[in-house]
Design an enzyme around this catalytic site. Structure first.
Site, PDB file in Angstrom:
ATOM      1  N   HIS A 164      63.256  26.974 -32.569  1.00  0.00           N
ATOM      2  CA  HIS A 164      62.177  26.477 -33.412  1.00  0.00           C
ATOM      3  C   HIS A 164      61.541  27.603 -34.215  1.00  0.00           C
ATOM      4  CE1 HIS A 164      57.939  24.839 -33.890  1.00  0.00           C
ATOM      5  NE2 HIS A 164      58.684  23.883 -34.421  1.00  0.00           N
ATOM      6  N   HIS A 191      56.474  27.538 -42.593  1.00  0.00           N
ATOM      7  CA  HIS A 191      55.907  26.322 -42.013  1.00  0.00           C
ATOM      8  C   HIS A 191      54.725  25.774 -42.800  1.00  0.00           C
ATOM      9  CE1 HIS A 191      53.231  23.972 -39.393  1.00  0.00           C
ATOM     10  NE2 HIS A 191      54.352  23.489 -38.893  1.00  0.00           N
TER      11      HIS A 191
HETATM   12  O1  G3P Z   1      60.342  19.962 -36.778  1.00  0.00           O
HETATM   13  C1  G3P Z   1      59.974  19.793 -35.452  1.00  0.00           C
HETATM   14  C2  G3P Z   1      58.620  20.355 -35.327  1.00  0.00           C
HETATM   15  O2  G3P Z   1      58.695  21.657 -35.825  1.00  0.00           O
HETATM   16  C3  G3P Z   1      57.652  19.558 -36.138  1.00  0.00           C
HETATM   17  O3  G3P Z   1      56.399  20.153 -36.189  1.00  0.00           O
HETATM   18  O4  G3P Z   1      54.672  21.339 -37.412  1.00  0.00           O
HETATM   19  O5  G3P Z   1      56.235  22.614 -35.970  1.00  0.00           O
HETATM   20  O6  G3P Z   1      57.053  21.652 -38.104  1.00  0.00           O
HETATM   21  P1  G3P Z   1      56.095  21.489 -36.952  1.00  0.00           P
HETATM   22 CA    CA Z   2      59.474  21.939 -38.101  1.00  0.00          CA
END
Ligand code: G3P
Ligand code: CA
Length: 263
Positions: free
Chosen positions: A18, A60
């Site tokens: 992530h 992000h």
């Molecule tokens: O894409 C999965 C997760 O990352 C969604 O939340 O805000 O971390 O992009 P965010």
């Molecule tokens: Ca994401």
């Protein structure tokens, strides 16, 4: 027997780095993506924003403030301006236990650079962020996927915006899509909702916080994949695998790798 089944379950879980191995290194940098690779992440997760001059970058937030030394909206800056920013020093200040002098001064990568660095056979899990702010981002994403001949078998495009996913589907129906979902209380999904999502997506990505076994099993039995986000401790990883999730997003891909190995 039961033990064998459990092992099988663990083996196939998709490990998504992530924002890269963002627990250990500044998110959405080539260093953090590389670290995700070393830690056995299967997919690199890339969030997309778009510059004033229409370049897709890995970031992000809509604003530069949190993850660079810049301020204001990405859409108000050209790529040349974004490239002058420091995307690593904030991490050293915020996470002194993981600080590394090499992080200071590293750049925000473009999607193009990510593709150039990791190549066409790497597995990418790409999110269209704020698609209503960036008209044309789906088309530009697809242009780069095609330009770099990215393997579409192992490419996933995700979004909270169903409109953005439907646009991707319209532009290229062969692109595999994942509908992100965000629950603020006990997660529940109806048959009608599942049927609607199945029209364009191969899976869903809910926040793990309010999930329950019934939800996970209902989704899996419908034939959809389910990849909860963002799971950073081994106990929760084990619980979700037991419930039957088919993958998950984690800032610590090394931990999920250990869980998959039964450690
Ligand atoms: O894409 C999965 C997760 O990352 C969604 O939340 O805000 O971390 O992009 P965010
Ligand atoms: Ca994401």
């Amino acid at each position: 027997g039961e033990t064998g089944m459990a092992k099988e379950k663990h083996k196939d879980i998709i490990n998504v780095s992530h924002r890269g191995a963002s627990g250990y290194a500044p998110e959405h940098t080539i260093i953090s993506y590389n670290m995700g690779e070393k830690m056995h992440g299967d997919y690199i997760e890339v969030d997309l924003q778009m510059t004033k001059d229409g370049k897709l970058i890995a970031m992000h937030d809509e604003k530069l403030d949190r993850t660079t030394n810049g301020t204001g909206l990405v859409k108000d800056y050209t790529l040349e301006e974004v490239k002058k920013l420091d995307a690593g020093s904030w991490f050293n200040e915020k996470y002194p236990q993981y600080a590394n002098t090499e992080y200071a001064g590293i750049q925000v990568p473009t999607l193009e650079e990510v593709f150039q660095t990791f190549g066409k056979n790497k597995k990418y899990y790409i999110e269209t962020k704020s698609p209503e702010v960036y008209p044309g981002m789906e088309k530009e994403l697809l242009r780069l996927v095609n330009k770099y001949d990215i393997n579409k078998e192992t490419l996933l495009v995700q979004s909270f915006s169903s409109a953005s996913l439907l646009k991707m589907n319209e532009l290229d129906p062969s692109i595999k899509l994942v509908q992100l979902l965000s629950y603020r209380t006990n997660a529940a999904i109806t048959d009608a909702e599942i049927a609607e999502i199945k029209k364009y997506a191969i899976g869903v990505g809910p926040n793990y916080t309010y999930l329950n076994q019934e939800y996970v099993q209902k989704v899996v039995e419908s034939g959809l994949e389910i990849h909860p986000y963002t799971v950073n401790d081994k106990e929760t990883m084990k619980k979700l695998i037991d419930w039957g999730v088919t993958g998950m997003f984690t800032n610590f891909p090394d931990l999920l790798h250990e869980v998959k190995k039964g450690k």
